[in-house]
Write an enzyme that holds these catalytic residues in place. Structure first.
Site, PDB file in Angstrom:
ATOM      1  CD  GLU A  27      -2.444  -1.174   2.346  1.00 39.04           C
ATOM      2  OE1 GLU A  27      -2.804  -0.471   2.857  1.00 39.04           O
ATOM      3  OE2 GLU A  27      -3.931  -2.259   2.862  1.00 39.04           O
ATOM      4  CD  GLU A  65      -3.358  -5.346   3.667  1.00 39.69           C
ATOM      5  OE1 GLU A  65      -4.371  -5.311   4.367  1.00 39.69           O
ATOM      6  OE2 GLU A  65      -2.540  -5.681   4.289  1.00 39.69           O
TER       7      GLU A  65
HETATM    8  O1  IFM Z   1      -4.137  -2.875   9.700  1.00 40.09           O
HETATM    9  C1  IFM Z   1      -3.693  -2.513   7.892  1.00 40.09           C
HETATM   10  C2  IFM Z   1      -2.465  -2.984   6.870  1.00 40.09           C
HETATM   11  O2  IFM Z   1      -1.587  -3.063   7.965  1.00 40.09           O
HETATM   12  C3  IFM Z   1      -2.333  -2.016   5.598  1.00 40.09           C
HETATM   13  N1  IFM Z   1      -3.901  -2.324   5.418  1.00 40.09           N
HETATM   14  C4  IFM Z   1      -4.860  -2.395   6.041  1.00 40.09           C
HETATM   15  C5  IFM Z   1      -4.812  -2.920   6.885  1.00 40.09           C
HETATM   16  C6  IFM Z   1      -6.330  -2.217   7.898  1.00 40.09           C
HETATM   17  O3  IFM Z   1      -6.472  -0.834   8.429  1.00 40.09           O
END
Ligand code: IFM
Length: 468
Positions: free
Chosen positions: A167, A372
């Protein structure tokens, strides 16, 4: 009632974590502070003054955590390497003890038949590099390529699947724009410069990885592609979508996947910068062939032109008087309809379906992996010691159904990593938000698989999403 859905045979089922969020042991074995250690120690930055000093104590409990993954029948584990553990000052040789930790972890995963998927950077920049200018400076990309080479030299014989950055939007725009993430700077030009140097770091790291990984090694990047929707069908709202899509998504997919920055992005931001920090040859270097694109999705983004009807709310990325969106003050953000998670994020699996279909159409030859997806809820252990989290099961069921449908409709999605294996340090929210399918009792470190862990385990073992 929905029927059962069967996923492709070789679909990868995993869980994800990140170093600063779970490891703890912040000052052990040569690790030095990262920007998140500094940020967390700055009063008012992180809820309750929480830090990652101990986190879930995974640095000491890694064997127990791998055993847990094996019990849950996971096929893969996505984790990140802590740069300040491997190369504490961000330059020079690697620290043996830091590398040994990851070697032991990976060997244990492999022994249990769990595929390790390593991310090089999930936001824990060595503080010394930030002191030298951080991501807005080109030298940080050069340093990152050296670190990538050290990591690949040490682990490339065991880890075949690598992700450069997690990200980068958050690193650039929350870290240097709105300041709700470390290092907490609030300068829109620094945010745009950071985005470019993160892109460059990605390209340089892929080159370093490819030079070192054996044949079959896989390289990727993980983007939190925003699925941006207009509030109304007014053309002004469509333009708000275009502008946010450029700043959230195409600022990365443009150079990484197509070798150019989008014209509209350069035009939209021209009052802030002429982008002269992009040097000849950078775009060629950034545009490396990838084996898959990692996609993180939680919720859609709803926008309109500022001033149109509807309630204007935060964009879901924290409260700051500084916007993470450079040159987008004419865009208003709205709360999407529907139920929300403990983060206040709307639950909407159709956003994931639409996003996967869009990526499949924009980049038809690039496989996708959900790196994710998951949800925070206010979980607690009951008097019987069990943690029941029906809201998370419903969230996962809906989003996995969306992935299944996207595959059926032609998207080449190869795997799904649930965020997260364990409850952990949720950045500026500290430990107040629980994303894990395994509950962590922080005072004792005890792990309790939640009902969702057992539910997901069955899906991962069988490759079948049961009917509702
Ligand atoms: O916890 C975070 C992660 O580190 C990166 N993506 C989003 C998740 C939830 O906010």
């Amino acid at each position: 009632m929905d029927g059962a859905r069967t996923f492709p045979r070789d679909f990868l089922w995993g869980s994800a974590t990140a170093s600063y969020q779970i490891e703890g042991a912040a000052a052990e074995d040569g690790r030095t502070p990262s920007i998140w250690d500094t940020y967390a120690r700055t009063p008012g930055r992180v809820r309750n003054g929480d830090t990652g000093d101990i986190a879930t104590d995974h640095y000491h409990r890694w064997r127990e955590d791998v055993a847990l993954m094996a019990d849950l029948g996971l096929g893969a584990y996505r984790f990140s390497l802590a740069w300040p553990r491997i190369q504490p000052t961000g330059r020079g040789p690697a620290v043996q003890k830091g590398l040994d930790f990851y070697r032991r972890l990976v060997d244990e995963l492999l022994a249990k038949g769990i595929k390790p998927v390593a991310t090089l950077y999930h936001w824990d920049l060595p503080q010394e590099i930030e002191d030298g200018g951080g991501w807005p400076e080109r030298v940080t990309a050069e340093r990152f390529a050296e670190y990538a080479a050290l990591a690949a030299d040490a682990l490339g014989d065991r880890v075949t699947t690598w992700t450069t950055l997690n990200e980068p939007w958050c690193s650039a725009f929350l870290g240097y724009g709105s300041g709700v993430h470390a290092p907490g700077r609030t300068d829109p030009v620094a945010a745009l410069r950071a985005a470019h140097h993160l892109n460059l770091a990605h390209g340089m790291a892929v080159e370093a990885l490819r030079d070192r990984l054996p044949t079959g090694g896989q390289c990727s990047v993980t983007l939190n592609i925003h699925h941006v929707r207009p509030l109304t069908d007014d053309p002004a709202d469509a333009d708000a979508v275009r502008r946010i899509d450029a700043l959230a998504n195409r600022v990365f997919t443009g150079p990484m996947l197509q070798g150019e920055y989008p014209e509209d992005l350069l035009k939209d931001t021209a009052t802030l910068t002429d982008w002269s920090f992009v040097r000849d040859g950078d775009l060629r270097q950034i545009n490396q062939p990838l084996d898959f694109l990692g996609v993180n999705y939680y919720t859609p983004t709803l926008v309109s032109e500022a001033g149109s009807t509807g309630s204007h709310t935060s964009d879901g990325h924290g409260n700051s008087s500084h916007s993470p969106w450079p040159a987008a003050d004419k865009v208003a953000f709205h709360q999407p309809p529907g139920d929300t998670t403990a983060m206040g994020w709307a639950v909407d699996p159709t956003g994931l379906y639409d996003l996967l279909r869009r990526l499949a159409s924009d980049f038809p030859r690039l496989p996708l992996v959900i790196t994710e997806n998951g949800a925070a809820f206010d979980d607690y252990a009951g008097p019987d010691g069990q943690v029941n989290d029906p809201g998370r099961i419903a969230y996962l069921r809906g989003h996995l159904a969306a992935v299944h449908q996207a595959i059926a409709d032609g998207a080449d999605v190869r795997g799904y990593f649930l965020w997260s294996l364990l409850d952990n340090f949720e950045w500026a929210h500290g430990y107040s938000k629980r994303f894990g399918t395994v509950y962590v009792d922080y005072p004792t470190g005890t792990r309790i698989p939640k009902a969702s862990a057992r539910w997901y385990s069955e899906v991962a073992r069988t490759g079948v999403l049961p009917g509702a």
